[in-house]
Scaffold this motif. Structure first.
Motif, mmCIF file in Angstrom:
data_model
loop_
_atom_site.group_PDB
_atom_site.id
_atom_site.type_symbol
_atom_site.label_atom_id
_atom_site.label_comp_id
_atom_site.label_asym_id
_atom_site.label_seq_id
_atom_site.Cartn_x
_atom_site.Cartn_y
_atom_site.Cartn_z
ATOM 1 N N SER A 126 111.826 38.537 -26.271
ATOM 2 C CA SER A 126 110.539 38.844 -25.643
ATOM 3 C C SER A 126 109.700 37.605 -25.329
ATOM 4 O O SER A 126 108.536 37.729 -24.967
ATOM 5 N N SER A 170 108.568 34.658 -22.925
ATOM 6 C CA SER A 170 108.524 34.427 -21.487
ATOM 7 C C SER A 170 109.652 33.490 -21.062
ATOM 8 O O SER A 170 109.904 32.466 -21.700
ATOM 9 N N ASP A 189 105.997 38.248 -23.887
ATOM 10 C CA ASP A 189 106.077 38.979 -22.624
ATOM 11 C C ASP A 189 106.324 40.448 -22.958
ATOM 12 O O ASP A 189 107.421 40.820 -23.372
ATOM 13 N N GLU A 190 105.297 41.271 -22.784
ATOM 14 C CA GLU A 190 105.389 42.678 -23.179
ATOM 15 C C GLU A 190 106.462 43.422 -22.396
ATOM 16 O O GLU A 190 107.160 44.280 -22.947
ATOM 17 N N SER A 191 106.625 43.104 -21.120
ATOM 18 C CA SER A 191 107.631 43.801 -20.312
ATOM 19 C C SER A 191 109.040 43.515 -20.831
ATOM 20 O O SER A 191 109.907 44.404 -20.840
ATOM 21 N N LEU A 192 109.279 42.283 -21.276
ATOM 22 C CA LEU A 192 110.585 41.955 -21.855
ATOM 23 C C LEU A 192 110.784 42.677 -23.181
ATOM 24 O O LEU A 192 111.883 43.156 -23.489
ATOM 25 N N ILE A 202 109.547 45.571 -24.104
ATOM 26 C CA ILE A 202 109.829 46.982 -23.819
ATOM 27 C C ILE A 202 111.283 47.149 -23.357
ATOM 28 O O ILE A 202 111.987 48.074 -23.784
ATOM 29 N N LYS A 203 111.729 46.235 -22.490
ATOM 30 C CA LYS A 203 113.105 46.299 -21.990
ATOM 31 C C LYS A 203 114.118 46.195 -23.119
ATOM 32 O O LYS A 203 115.043 47.024 -23.227
ATOM 33 N N LYS A 209 100.042 45.227 -29.250
ATOM 34 C CA LYS A 209 100.962 45.655 -28.197
ATOM 35 C C LYS A 209 102.321 46.024 -28.777
ATOM 36 O O LYS A 209 102.946 47.018 -28.364
ATOM 37 N N ASN A 243 103.849 50.003 -28.690
ATOM 38 C CA ASN A 243 105.132 50.354 -28.073
ATOM 39 C C ASN A 243 106.124 50.915 -29.080
ATOM 40 O O ASN A 243 106.853 51.870 -28.778
#
Length: 387
Positions: free
Chosen positions: A139, A141, A157-160, A162-163, A207, A211
């Motif tokens: 996670s 960046s 990196d929150e999107s990473l 979650i992925k 965060k 999640n």
């Protein structure tokens, strides 16, 4: 100790209470070994009641906190014994000159770490839980410069996250449960030198737990427990950094209560709460009590802590350096016992000397390939101590 992933940790759940006979004064209770098939979650649980993970723990082995004990549904006291894993190429072999997987290769990462679990269990180690470290490798960046003086959480990196929560961490949770293991989930980002309510690290932790606690395969899953964060050292109270005094103990409870409440908005999983001093200071929780059910404390215990013997004095407080057993007991009584009298404790990192013992025995045990793998990969080390 000072850097989470430089430690080879083992885990032990045990309890202490000044009012009852000490463990060495009474017969040891046998551990309750999970065995029954899984059943759906309790419909009275808060939040999302979806539970889709396969499991080995039936209703009899559904865990809850009762006073200072961890119990199953029959009310029997449960002692858990386990190990922990983390998922990055460096700690999965590269640190020892072996490349098992690299470059965010999800399939090879999963295959490698599943094999490690299989080797532990097939070799006869009686494990019934795993502490799963959600390594920041997944996670951080991708634009993060290296090397850098920045704290890892600053490049979260929150999107990473979650992925790879879906692609790496949840599949490993599923695999552990399929093997009859409970799982303790822990965020990958260790606390900075000083935590503060509302700061950047606090926001990253918020965060992460939002999640995790909302994830349909994790929330309310009775095989999954949550450890809020790893090794807070100091906390700011009224703008001043410190630990283990009245003002900072009060602020620590406020900090941890926020995350207990956040998780409880979404999930009923058992929560393990850390203390300051690298998870060595808990007396304040006896004065400033956390509110909520199914809460316990996640404790660390290394050579030199609580006044125990070691080659070099440790910064963690308690007792007199080199004082032997009596000094250790005094330090433990001052720092841990007040919390252990009101809730169960789980020792989620402890004595690396066990690794040294295994390392010395490798030449004699070359035919035991699992022992060699344990030493080389440094991502799993079972405990042999029961209290």
């Amino acid at each position: 100790m000072k850097k989470l992933l430089l430690l080879i940790a083992s885990c032990l759940l045990f309890f202490s209470c000044s009012e009852d006979p000490k463990p060495w004064e009474q017969d040891r209770e046998p551990a309750v070994t999970p065995s029954n098939p899984n059943t759906p979650g309790d419909e009275n649980n808060q939040g999302n009641t979806t539970q889709t993970l396969p499991g080995e723990h039936g209703k009899k082995d559904k865990l809850h906190v009762d006073g200072r004990w961890l119990c199953n549904e029959a009310g029997e006291h449960v002692n858990l014994h386990g190990f922990w894993q983390t998922y990055s190429p460096w700690f999965n072999g590269e640190a020892w000159g072996v490349t098992n997987w690299t470059n965010y290769d999800v399939d090879k990462c999963l295959d490698y770490n599943k094999r490690q679990i299989d080797q532990i269990l097939s070799s006869g180690w009686k494990m019934d839980f795993m502490r799963l470290h959600m390594d920041p490798y997944w996670s951080l960046s991708r634009t993060r410069p290296w090397p850098t003086d920045r704290q890892e959480y600053e490049d979260f990196d929150e999107s990473l996250f979650i992925k790879y929560l879906d692609q790496v961490f949840v599949p490993m949770v599923e695999y552990c449960i399929s093997k009859g293991l409970y799982v303790v989930l822990m965020p990958g980002y260790s606390a900075p030198e000083c935590i503060e309510y509302g700061d950047l690290f606090f926001n990253v932790l918020e965060k992460l737990w939002t999640n995790i606690s909302k994830h349909p395969k994790l929330c309310n899953n009775t095989d999954v427990m949550f450890e809020i964060l790893n090794e807070p050292r100091q906390i700011k109270a009224n703008g001043v950094a410190g630990a283990n005094d009245d003002a900072h103990n009060k602020e620590l409870t406020r900090y941890m209560q926020y995350f207990v409440d956040l998780i409880r908005q979404n999930a009923s999983n058992i929560i393990w709460v850390p203390g300051t001093g690298y998870q060595s200071q808990y007396a304040g929780y006896a004065t400033y009590k956390l509110k909520g059910k199914d809460l316990g404390f996640a404790v660390h215990c290394y050579p030199g802590w609580y006044g125990s013997d070691a080659e070099k004095e440790s910064a963690e407080l308690g007792g007199t350096m080199g004082g032997g057993y009596d000094s250790f007991q005094n330090g433990w009584n001052a720092q841990i016992a007040p919390a252990a009298e009101i809730a169960p404790i789980m020792v989620t990192e402890m004595d690396w000397l066990l690794l040294n013992m295994i390392s010395l025995g490798v030449r004699v045990l070359q035919e035991k390939q699992v022992v060699v793998d344990l030493v080389q990969t440094s991502n799993i080390l079972p405990t042999i101590l029961v209290m």
